[in-house]
Design an enzyme around this catalytic site. Structure first.
Site, PDB file in Angstrom:
ATOM      1  N   LYS A 120       0.835  -1.199   0.000  1.00 36.78           N
ATOM      2  CA  LYS A 120       0.000   0.000   0.000  1.00 36.78           C
ATOM      3  C   LYS A 120       0.870   1.249   0.000  1.00 36.78           C
ATOM      4  O   LYS A 120       0.690   2.151  -0.835  1.00 36.78           O
ATOM      5  CB  LYS A 120      -0.919   0.012   1.219  1.00 36.78           C
ATOM      6  CG  LYS A 120      -1.856   1.213   1.272  1.00 36.78           C
ATOM      7  CD  LYS A 120      -2.609   1.301   2.585  1.00 36.78           C
ATOM      8  CE  LYS A 120      -1.721   1.833   3.687  1.00 36.78           C
ATOM      9  NZ  LYS A 120      -2.452   2.123   4.945  1.00 36.78           N
ATOM     10  N   ASP A 138      -6.228   0.812   0.759  1.00 39.13           N
ATOM     11  CA  ASP A 138      -6.369   1.005   2.201  1.00 39.13           C
ATOM     12  C   ASP A 138      -7.781   0.567   2.608  1.00 39.13           C
ATOM     13  O   ASP A 138      -8.490  -0.065   1.830  1.00 39.13           O
ATOM     14  CB  ASP A 138      -6.099   2.465   2.580  1.00 39.13           C
ATOM     15  CG  ASP A 138      -7.161   3.418   2.043  1.00 39.13           C
ATOM     16  OD1 ASP A 138      -8.047   2.980   1.262  1.00 39.13           O
ATOM     17  OD2 ASP A 138      -7.122   4.614   2.404  1.00 39.13           O
TER      18      ASP A 138
END
Length: 210
Positions: A120, A138
């Site tokens: 991420k 996320d």
């Protein structure tokens, strides 16, 4: 879900919200990279409160790699998990200075070798720092993607793979920002504002909330 339908969803969000800016405040690759690592398990707003102090004391990777852990902890404490985060950003700075000649890597494979950087975070650094297409998953992106039928999977890496198959590479970065913004403003985890949602017709979750 077809690629055309997926792209239409992103276009609808873009038409509704316009240009969406990243939530972190930063100037250059050093500040971006450190801010991204600090943003784990907290809000961008909270990170933005402490980074001016951190960056005024440690202006680059070279300075930060020589910092005392307890001094960094005192500055970043409000972001949570500050023991681990302080160690990570100091070690990360040392790695970048030693292994990468002071430059932040520009591939996911290299970025995830840095302490505190997962896929991420790597995607955010690629997209916002290097201008290389990236799609970070996320909690907001995960929730929106599943509610809109863009994926049925739970694992963030698998969701990232599904989204990248559906969406053109040139809109990956913008898609990430749009879904985060949509999640923060309307598609909340609890009590989403379905009635005013611009992509309500595409949502497979909304019937449960109306």
């Amino acid at each position: 879900m077809t690629a055309d339908r997926a792209e239409k969803i992103i276009l609808t969000l873009q038409n509704h919200y316009g240009k969406v800016k990243p939530g972190l405040d930063y100037d250059g690759m050093y500040q971006l990279t450190i801010s991204v690592v600090l943003s784990a398990q907290t809000t961008d707003k909270q990170v933005n409160k402490i980074t001016p102090v951190l960056f005024s004391k440690y202006s680059d990777f070279q300075n930060l790699q020589n910092a005392k852990t307890e001094d960094v902890e005192a500055i970043i404490k409000s972001t949570g998990f500050y023991h681990t985060k302080a160690l990570n950003i100091i070690k990360l700075s040392s790695m970048i200075c030693g292994s990468f000649n002071g430059k932040v890597p520009d591939t996911i494979e290299q970025l995830i070798t840095l302490p505190g950087v997962g896929r991420k975070s790597a995607n955010v650094i690629l997209a916002q720092g290097h201008g290389i297409p990236g799609l970070a998953v996320d909690t907001h992106v995960k929730r929106i993607s599943r509610r809109l039928g863009l994926t049925e999977r739970e694992n963030p890496d698998s969701i990232e793979a599904d989204l990248k198959k559906l969406l053109p590479e040139n809109i990956w970065s913008n898609s990430h920002l749009l879904m985060i913004h949509h999640g923060r403003t309307k598609c909340h985890a609890r009590k989403p504002e379905c009635i005013s949602c611009p992509v309500l017709k595409e949502c497979i979750f909304s019937d449960k909330n109306l």
